[in-house]
Each structure stands twice: as structure tokens, then as C-alpha cells.
Enzyme design. Structure first.
Site: not given
Lengths: 418, 140
Positions: B50-52
Site C-alpha cells: 500500500g505504499c508507493q
């Protein structure tokens, strides 16, 4: 609307940039107190007044459902909807509007070909050939199809410039290849592929070619008959039109032979519980009430593109790309990702020790909108060994002065981050 | 210091800055001071979805003193991590579960972070809450 933009008469065609920029209301706004510098047109381009007003006019004046209505508004809506199809036909120089199917965008168009054209034809031992630079939209539909049918996905390699290796591509073509899927202009690398040459190679073995044209139509004149491809897909929002609408162009004989993909209203002639007779092309692929205002916006975007001198646009955008690339390369540790000799206006780059997301966040505060990440082309990123790049992409409304603002913002970002 | 008190302290620190560039520079500097993780700690197992940018989070300690270590390959996210560790690391699991990350909205972080980066922050907060709930469940 047929306002003429750009000095089309002059020999050395120069764009009238002020006149073009005046067409795009969003360019007047500020972001974080700075004038907006919009360098994210490859993600979605901004909309000119002609598009905004055409859609607004439709909703204010003639909103109704299309086809089969006998009342005046329905007749007007149907005429506007079909006029947009004719505009789309002109854009691609297609032989007939029967070959122009409205879809939600490029992605849906590719899925339609995968499921309706190819799925009945394909099985274990068969192959689909794509390239290493494809957008996920031109990878995943084929992967799904391979899982469903036991066919195999083959990937043609690219070189360090991000160019397709044509010899290797040709070697991968065989009697097992059932379809070639290739991007016309890469969104992540900018590479312009030699689509006509690719089609010639495939034609020798009678292999159909699908072209993902999402990034091509805002920058290049596309002629599907000259390219000699079988399918061409595009999204309106990349070419100054609205989101949620695009199209599939397909050769009429293919579309005729293809079974409908989705069932519902619009796509039928006669329905009984004993069976259903399907509508004619292109309506048999347009189940349900279509995105009417979207199609009208697409038509207006085509007319807008016709009102500018596309060659002058291409020359202007090439100048922007050359200037940006030159200035970017002055940064220590900066690598341009995608340096093809034939390239669309996309400057993708990575800087040693600096994360692309941080760059994007900092330059945003100078009003500069760029994209950071994998650009939905993770295999291409993997090839260059970077998890993400920062990408400045240009439209006809961008200026060299905006590149100065961007480069200054990037200098600030690097000073903060290194 | 309680979770509440640390959050108040952070909000005060950020109120000293006039503009966002200074706040970003502060975040970047905080991130630089994070203790680097070892190769083993930067494993798939510790990588958050869920993190770029890539974020690794490792939990240790017990329900009375939950310890967190984390880092990222991106600078501003590393600064956010430094703030989160200050707020949550060393705190009792029950306090963590009962707390709300008020400082995030109060210093205007949520509106200044792009949704993709805000998602990364959410992913980190969720992971911290998950570890706290698990530590609590193990003591019961």
C-alpha cells in the site's frame, strides 16, 4: 467548433502558443500559490474549451438517450453521437464508421479483442506476442487469456534505449503466433514504435496486429489503413477529450466475425426467450446506454486536433522534449529512462540516491505537476533496474519557460534531498 | 511521555515553520537520522503493502513496551516514519490501540500528502495498530 489555431499558412509553421493556451481554462489556475505547470499530459491531457463546451451544450440542450427515440431530443442526441463516430473515423482514416466501436477506453478495447476476437481462436500451443515496453493494459488482458486457454505469452525484447529489437521481434513470429499486441508510443519511455514495419512483418505470416494507440493520437497523425494494422485502440482523455470514453477500431471482416462480448440493450435487434438476434456493427459491441456526452466530447477533441497544425504541434513538442532532456542531463547522477531516436514528448528519469516520489512532492510545491512511479509499465521499469521514475510529459500547451520553472524546482528538490 | 503528549509536541514543532518547504526539509532531516535497517530486516516479510515507496516495519518488545523500527527508500516517507516511531515506539499496546493519530491532521499532513503517499501513511498506521492488537491478544 472550428476555430483555427496555429499559423497554418506559414512555411515554417510556428504554433500560436498564446492562442492555444487560451483554449485551456485550467492553465490559468495556481497550485500552492504558483502558476500551474502541467507536465502530466501522458497521464491525462487537459481539456480545451471546445470539448468542455460541447459536453456542456449537450447536457443543457439535447440530453436524451440515443437511437430508437422518436422525439426531437433523442434524434438530436443520436445525430450528435453518430457525428462523433464519424469524427473518430476521420481521425484514424478508417474505411467506415462500422469499424468504430465506442468503449470506455483503450483498456476495454484491448479486453474486447482478447475475449471476443482471440479467445475463440486460441488454445494450448498458440502464442501471443507483445513487447517489453507495454503498458499493463496491453499485458494483463493477454495474461488472463493465456490462463483461460493455455496459450503462451511471448515478449519481444527492447534495447538500452528502450527501442524494440526488431530482429528479435521478427524471430519470435511464427505459425503459432495468433496475435501481435504492440504499443504505438510508450507512455513510460516515450518510444515510438515502427508500427507499419511491425505490421508488414506480421502480415507475411497472416498474423493480426493490435496497436495500443493511447499515447499516439495526441501527437501523431494516425492512418490505420496506411499502418495496415488490424485493431487500433485509443482513449479520448489522452488526446484532450473526456475520460471514460475511447474506441476500438477494427477491420470490418474481423468485427463481423466476432461474437458480442457483453449483452444488453443497444446491441440487439430482436430478443425473445427462444433467442436473440444481434444488432449490426458497430452497435453489437455497444451494450447498454453508451457514454453519450463522452462520445460527443471525443468528437469535439478530434475537431480540436483538426483545428491545429499537428505537424507544428509535433515540432513544438519535440523542441520541448529536446530542451528538457538537455537541461535534465546537467543534473549529476541523473539518467534518462528511454532514449529512443524516435520518441514522443515524454522525459522519464531517475536520479541516484533520490526517490522519484520525493521529487514529485517537492516540485508540486512549485506548481509543477509531474508523475512519479512505475507508470503502469512495471516490466519496463524492471528492465532498466529502477522501481520508479519521475516523468515530465508535454502537451501542445506547454512552453519552454515552464521547463525553466520545472528545472529550478528540481534543483531545489535535489538540494533538499541529497 | 504519553502518546498524547508526544503528538502535542510534534504539532508545536511544526507550527514553528511558515511554509511547507521548511516542513518538508524538517521531515527529510528527521528521516536521515533514522537508524538504518540491516539487510535481513529489509526483507519481503517486513515490507508493507500500500505504499508507493518501499517501507519496512519491524515490531518487537512486549505489550507493555512495544518497540518499532522502520525505514523507507524515500526521504519524506522516512521523515513520516520518524514521527510515527516517536509517537508509538516504546508505548503500551493498550494505549496504542486506544489512540488516534491526531497530529497527522493537525499539522496538515493529510491534506498536503498526495493520496498515494497518504495511503502509505495509512498503511504504516494500520500496521502499527495491527501489531498492538496482536500483542494485546497474546497477553490475554
Amino acid at each position: 467548433m472550428s476555430t483555427s489555431i496555429g499559423d497554418q499558412g506559414a512555411a515554417a509553421a510556428e504554433l500560436d502558443l498564446a492562442a492555444i493556451r487560451a483554449q485551456f481554462p485550467v492553465l490559468e489556475r495556481q497550485v500552492h500559490g504558483k502558476p500551474l505547470v502541467y507536465f502530466d499530459s501522458a497521464a491525462t491531457a487537459q481539456r480545451p474549451l471546445a470539448v468542455i463546451e460541447a459536453m456542456d451544450r449537450f447536457y443543457r440542450h439535447s440530453n436524451a438517450n440515443v437511437h430508437r427515440g422518436v422525439h426531437q431530443l433523442s434524434v438530436e442526441a443520436s445525430e450528435a453521437f453518430e457525428a462523433a463516430r464519424e469524427s473518430a473515423r476521420r481521425l484514424l482514416n478508417a474505411a467506415s464508421t462500422r469499424e468504430v466501436v465506442f468503449t470506455r477506453g483503450t483498456t476495454e478495447a484491448i479486453n474486447l479483442v482478447a475475449q471476443s476476437f482471440l479467445r475463440p481462436e486460441i488454445g494450448p500451443g498458440d502464442e501471443i506476442l507483445i513487447t517489453h515496453m507495454e503498458h499493463h493494459s496491453n499485458i494483463v488482458p493477454w495474461q488472463l487469456l493465456c490462463e483461460q486457454t493455455g496459450a503462451e505469452l511471448k515478449v519481444a525484447p527492447i534495447n538500452q534505449h528502450g527501442e524494440l529489437m526488431l530482429d528479435a521481434f521478427e524471430e519470435l513470429l511464427s505459425e503459432r503466433t495468433r496475435l501481435v499486441g504492440v504499443v504505438h508510443v510508450s507512455n513510460a519511455l516515450g518510444t515510438i514504435n515502427p508500427v507499419a514495419e511491425i505490421c508488414r512483418m506480421a502480415r507475411r505470416l497472416d498474423i493480426p496486429v493490435l496497436v495500443d494507440g493511447a499515447q499516439a493520437t495526441p501527437h501523431l497523425k494516425v492512418d490505420v489503413q496506411a499502418l495496415d494494422c488490424d485493431f487500433y485502440c485509443l482513449s479520448a482523455h489522452k488526446m484532450y477529450g473526456p475520460t471514460g470514453i475511447g474506441l476500438l477500431w477494427g477491420r470490418e471482416r474481423h468485427l463481423e466475425a466476432m461474437p458480442p462480448w457483453q449483452g444488453g440493450g443497444e446491441m440487439i435487434l430482436k430478443v425473445s426467450f427462444d433467442g436473440t438476434t444481434f444488432n449490426e456493427l458497430p452497435h453489437k459491441f455497444e451494450a447498454g446506454t453508451p457514454n453519450i456526452a463522452g462520445a460527443i466530447g471525443l468528437g469535439a477533441a478530434v475537431e480540436f486536433l483538426e483545428s491545429v497544425d499537428l505537424e507544428a504541434v509535433a515540432a513544438h513538442e519535440a523542441r520541448l522534449l529536446a530542451t528538457a532532456s538537455e537541461r535534465l542531463l546537467e543534473f549529476p547522477g541523473l539518467k534518462l529512462i528511454g532514449t529512443a531516436s524516435a520518441k514522443g514528448p515524454v522525459a522519464s528519469f531517475a536520479i541516484d540516491g533520490v526517490h522519484a516520489n520525493d521529487i514529485g512532492t517537492i516540485v508540486d510545491h512549485a506548481g509543477v505537476a509531474i508523475r512519479t512511479g512505475h507508470h503502469c509499465a512495471m516490466p519496463a521499469m524492471q528492465f532498466f533496474g529502477v522501481p520508479a521514475t519521475a516523468r515530465a510529459s508535454f502537451g501542445m500547451y506547454n512552453t519552454v519557460e515552464e521547463i525553466d520553472v520545472f528545472i529550478d524546482a528540481l534543483k531545489t528538490a535535489c538540494a533538499m534531498l541529497r | 511521555m504519553s502518546i498524547e503528549a508526544v503528538q502535542r509536541e510534534i504539532v508545536e514543532e511544526f507550527s514553528l515553520f511558515d511554509d511547507w518547504m521548511d516542513r518538508y526539509q524538517y521531515l527529510i532531516d528527521l528521516g536521515r537520522k533514522l537508524e538504518p535497517l540491516t539487510e535481513e530486516q529489509m526483507s519481503e516479510e517486513h515490507l508493507l503493502d500500500g505504499c508507493q515507496s518501499r517501507v519496512w516495519l519491524i515490531a518487537g518488545g512486549d505489550a507493555e513496551h512495544l518497540q518499532f523500527r522502520a525505514n523507507s527508500d524515500a526521504a519524506i516517507v522516512s521523515g513520516l516514519i520518524a514521527l510515527l516511531l516517536r509517537v508509538y515506539s516504546g508505548q503500551p499496546a493498550r494505549d496504542i490501540v486506544a489512540s488516534k493519530p491526531k497530529f497527522v491532521t493537525e499539522i496538515g499532513l493529510s491534506e498536503h500528502l498526495s493520496p498515494t503517499r497518504a495511503n502509505g501513511l495509512d498503511a504504516m498506521l494500520n500496521a502499527i495498530q495491527r501489531h498492538a492488537r496482536r500483542a494485546l491478544a497474546e497477553t490475554n
